[in-house]
Write a protein that holds these residues in place. Sequence first.
Motif, PDB file in Angstrom:
ATOM      1  N   GLU A 124       0.809  -1.222   0.000  1.00 38.42           N
ATOM      2  CA  GLU A 124       0.000   0.000   0.000  1.00 38.42           C
ATOM      3  C   GLU A 124       0.843   1.272   0.000  1.00 38.42           C
ATOM      4  OE1 GLU A 124      -2.774  -0.107   3.183  1.00 38.42           O
ATOM      5  OE2 GLU A 124      -3.874  -1.862   2.411  1.00 38.42           O
ATOM      6  N   ILE A 125       2.107   1.171   0.334  1.00 33.97           N
ATOM      7  CA  ILE A 125       2.969   2.362   0.370  1.00 33.97           C
ATOM      8  C   ILE A 125       4.153   2.217  -0.592  1.00 33.97           C
ATOM      9  CG2 ILE A 125       2.346   2.979   2.740  1.00 33.97           C
ATOM     10  CD1 ILE A 125       5.082   1.758   3.571  1.00 33.97           C
ATOM     11  N   GLU A 126       3.985   1.442  -1.655  1.00 33.84           N
ATOM     12  CA  GLU A 126       5.087   1.171  -2.575  1.00 33.84           C
ATOM     13  C   GLU A 126       5.607   2.433  -3.267  1.00 33.84           C
ATOM     14  OE1 GLU A 126       4.206  -0.878  -6.301  1.00 33.84           O
ATOM     15  OE2 GLU A 126       2.083  -0.837  -5.753  1.00 33.84           O
ATOM     16  N   ASP A 127       4.803   3.493  -3.352  1.00 33.87           N
ATOM     17  CA  ASP A 127       5.233   4.723  -4.014  1.00 33.87           C
ATOM     18  C   ASP A 127       5.743   5.781  -3.031  1.00 33.87           C
ATOM     19  OD1 ASP A 127       4.608   3.769  -6.600  1.00 33.87           O
ATOM     20  OD2 ASP A 127       2.485   4.234  -6.267  1.00 33.87           O
ATOM     21  N   ARG A 128       5.853   5.426  -1.778  1.00 32.06           N
ATOM     22  CA  ARG A 128       6.345   6.378  -0.778  1.00 32.06           C
ATOM     23  C   ARG A 128       7.877   6.403  -0.790  1.00 32.06           C
ATOM     24  NH1 ARG A 128       4.203   5.812   5.306  1.00 32.06           N
ATOM     25  NH2 ARG A 128       2.247   5.960   4.109  1.00 32.06           N
ATOM     26  N   GLU A 129       8.457   7.599  -0.685  1.00 33.26           N
ATOM     27  CA  GLU A 129       9.911   7.710  -0.629  1.00 33.26           C
ATOM     28  C   GLU A 129      10.424   7.046   0.655  1.00 33.26           C
ATOM     29  OE1 GLU A 129      11.326  11.680  -1.057  1.00 33.26           O
ATOM     30  OE2 GLU A 129      10.573  11.905  -3.106  1.00 33.26           O
ATOM     31  N   THR A 130      11.565   6.403   0.534  1.00 32.14           N
ATOM     32  CA  THR A 130      12.107   5.632   1.649  1.00 32.14           C
ATOM     33  C   THR A 130      12.424   6.496   2.857  1.00 32.14           C
ATOM     34  OG1 THR A 130      13.052   4.100   0.040  1.00 32.14           O
ATOM     35  CG2 THR A 130      13.895   3.961   2.273  1.00 32.14           C
ATOM     36  N   ASN A 131      12.833   7.737   2.618  1.00 27.44           N
ATOM     37  CA  ASN A 131      13.181   8.610   3.750  1.00 27.44           C
ATOM     38  C   ASN A 131      11.959   9.015   4.567  1.00 27.44           C
ATOM     39  OD1 ASN A 131      11.993  10.468   2.044  1.00 27.44           O
ATOM     40  ND2 ASN A 131      13.859  11.610   1.621  1.00 27.44           N
ATOM     41  N   LYS A 132      10.767   8.649   4.120  1.00 25.54           N
ATOM     42  CA  LYS A 132       9.543   8.959   4.851  1.00 25.54           C
ATOM     43  C   LYS A 132       8.966   7.731   5.558  1.00 25.54           C
ATOM     44  CE  LYS A 132       8.364  12.745   1.695  1.00 25.54           C
ATOM     45  NZ  LYS A 132       7.382  13.262   0.707  1.00 25.54           N
ATOM     46  N   LEU A 133       9.720   6.641   5.562  1.00 34.41           N
ATOM     47  CA  LEU A 133       9.263   5.419   6.210  1.00 34.41           C
ATOM     48  C   LEU A 133       9.639   5.395   7.688  1.00 34.41           C
ATOM     49  CD1 LEU A 133      10.303   2.703   3.586  1.00 34.41           C
ATOM     50  CD2 LEU A 133       8.108   3.887   3.774  1.00 34.41           C
ATOM     51  N   SER A 134       8.871   4.659   8.471  1.00 35.84           N
ATOM     52  CA  SER A 134       9.226   4.432   9.869  1.00 35.84           C
ATOM     53  C   SER A 134      10.375   3.435   9.932  1.00 35.84           C
ATOM     54  CB  SER A 134       8.026   3.886  10.637  1.00 35.84           C
ATOM     55  OG  SER A 134       7.711   2.581  10.178  1.00 35.84           O
ATOM     56  N   GLY A 135      10.966   3.288  11.111  1.00 36.79           N
ATOM     57  CA  GLY A 135      12.054   2.342  11.274  1.00 36.79           C
ATOM     58  C   GLY A 135      11.646   0.917  10.954  1.00 36.79           C
ATOM     59  N   GLY A 136      10.450   0.522  11.404  1.00 43.84           N
ATOM     60  CA  GLY A 136       9.964  -0.824  11.136  1.00 43.84           C
ATOM     61  C   GLY A 136       9.728  -1.065   9.655  1.00 43.84           C
ATOM     62  N   MET A 137       9.195  -0.069   8.959  1.00 40.90           N
ATOM     63  CA  MET A 137       8.965  -0.193   7.518  1.00 40.90           C
ATOM     64  C   MET A 137      10.289  -0.340   6.767  1.00 40.90           C
ATOM     65  SD  MET A 137       5.974   2.653   6.915  1.00 40.90           S
ATOM     66  CE  MET A 137       4.336   2.457   7.602  1.00 40.90           C
ATOM     67  N   VAL A 161      16.933  -4.278  15.440  1.00 39.58           N
ATOM     68  CA  VAL A 161      17.539  -3.338  16.388  1.00 39.58           C
ATOM     69  C   VAL A 161      16.942  -1.940  16.204  1.00 39.58           C
ATOM     70  CG1 VAL A 161      19.493  -2.681  14.889  1.00 39.58           C
ATOM     71  CG2 VAL A 161      19.730  -2.532  17.371  1.00 39.58           C
ATOM     72  N   GLY A 162      16.601  -1.297  17.301  1.00 33.63           N
ATOM     73  CA  GLY A 162      16.161   0.088  17.267  1.00 33.63           C
ATOM     74  C   GLY A 162      14.737   0.327  16.822  1.00 33.63           C
ATOM     75  N   ILE A 163      13.908  -0.722  16.725  1.00 33.12           N
ATOM     76  CA  ILE A 163      12.522  -0.506  16.326  1.00 33.12           C
ATOM     77  C   ILE A 163      11.587  -0.906  17.465  1.00 33.12           C
ATOM     78  CG2 ILE A 163      13.047  -0.835  13.889  1.00 33.12           C
ATOM     79  CD1 ILE A 163      11.821  -3.593  14.062  1.00 33.12           C
ATOM     80  N   ASP A 164      10.341  -0.437  17.376  1.00 35.89           N
ATOM     81  CA  ASP A 164       9.400  -0.650  18.469  1.00 35.89           C
ATOM     82  C   ASP A 164       8.923  -2.103  18.522  1.00 35.89           C
ATOM     83  OD1 ASP A 164       6.535  -0.879  17.092  1.00 35.89           O
ATOM     84  OD2 ASP A 164       7.664   0.681  16.042  1.00 35.89           O
ATOM     85  N   LEU A 165       8.319  -2.455  19.638  1.00 40.78           N
ATOM     86  CA  LEU A 165       7.926  -3.842  19.891  1.00 40.78           C
ATOM     87  C   LEU A 165       6.936  -4.364  18.856  1.00 40.78           C
ATOM     88  CD1 LEU A 165       8.005  -6.354  21.687  1.00 40.78           C
ATOM     89  CD2 LEU A 165       6.226  -5.296  23.103  1.00 40.78           C
ATOM     90  N   ASN A 166       5.941  -3.542  18.473  1.00 37.20           N
ATOM     91  CA  ASN A 166       4.943  -3.995  17.511  1.00 37.20           C
ATOM     92  C   ASN A 166       5.583  -4.316  16.166  1.00 37.20           C
ATOM     93  OD1 ASN A 166       2.811  -3.794  19.301  1.00 37.20           O
ATOM     94  ND2 ASN A 166       2.290  -1.694  18.713  1.00 37.20           N
ATOM     95  N   SER A 167       6.488  -3.432  15.710  1.00 34.71           N
ATOM     96  CA  SER A 167       7.178  -3.670  14.434  1.00 34.71           C
ATOM     97  C   SER A 167       8.060  -4.906  14.523  1.00 34.71           C
ATOM     98  CB  SER A 167       8.029  -2.451  14.056  1.00 34.71           C
ATOM     99  OG  SER A 167       7.219  -1.314  13.827  1.00 34.71           O
ATOM    100  N   ARG A 168       8.691  -5.088  15.675  1.00 36.21           N
ATOM    101  CA  ARG A 168       9.557  -6.255  15.852  1.00 36.21           C
ATOM    102  C   ARG A 168       8.748  -7.542  15.729  1.00 36.21           C
ATOM    103  NH1 ARG A 168      12.446  -6.124  21.364  1.00 36.21           N
ATOM    104  NH2 ARG A 168      13.219  -4.185  20.449  1.00 36.21           N
ATOM    105  N   ARG A 169       7.577  -7.569  16.343  1.00 32.46           N
ATOM    106  CA  ARG A 169       6.738  -8.766  16.287  1.00 32.46           C
ATOM    107  C   ARG A 169       6.284  -9.062  14.854  1.00 32.46           C
ATOM    108  NH1 ARG A 169       6.062 -12.026  21.044  1.00 32.46           N
ATOM    109  NH2 ARG A 169       6.809 -10.722  22.745  1.00 32.46           N
TER     110      ARG A 169
END
Length: 279
Positions: A124-137, A161-169
């Motif tokens: 759903e976010i394939e056209d988003r620039e990478t510098n606008k992604l969250s750490g988990g993304m 490393v360095g990402i939130d628990l939800n993204s890690r899971r």
Amino acid sequence: MIEIKGVTKKYGNFTAVDNVDIRIPRGSFFALLGPNGAGKTTLIRMLIGLAKPSTGEILINNMKVHRNNNKLKKMIGIVPQYTNLDKELTVRENLIFSAKIFKIPRRKASEKIDQLLEFVELKEIEDRETNKLSGGMKRKLMIAKALINDPQVIFLDEPTVGIDLNSRRKIWDILKSMKKQGKTILLTTHYIEEADYLCNSVSLMNNGRIFYYDTPENLKRLLGEYTLEYFNQEDKTEYKYFESMEEARIYSNNIKTEFTIRKTTLEDVFYNFTNRKVI
């Protein structure tokens, strides 16, 4: 699939990896567990050909690892500890660029990219620039990038490393799916629960050396199934290990301070044998 034979890596008088000897079967999910500075990343660099062992050798699928082994490079995927994405490109463009490096035909690459974007939940976010992604993304995209050539062997160096628990899971779910596909995966991490949850074999590393290599269950049995944790008279934490809950409860009757009885973890194993917590 992976053979590490008596590998040592020295930088001057400093020994980063000290006589490591490991055999990793095809299709296994293997964790290299240890604190920062244990030598995990140095070992990974040698496994992917970015560093040369001072002594010993490394074989992957019976091929010797070295920087110019292009045949071997085509069968491995790498998720490094630090971001390796082009920040100015979109999510999809990053994968297109990776496909071109491996000379994947355009139509096949497009199909593969669609599959990977669905797999890592970034369609759903394939056209988003990478510098606008969250750490988990970003971590998910790095995994997709490592899978673009459909590798047989995947190296993951601190992938969460360095990402939130939800993204890690969510990334754990992706890694578990990769395991079901029969890929050979080597993971370095200092998150104990990550290795315990994902891997069918674990190697404990400290000061450049491997000092235990077994399944998570067998490593925990080395101590005992249950851990009694309490404060001693100097207000320092003490740990006692028992084969049964009943044994732990009997012992706790003599403790005058607060205590906890719980299941033994991999962290208990590591701490007990090194007296150094994984941080």
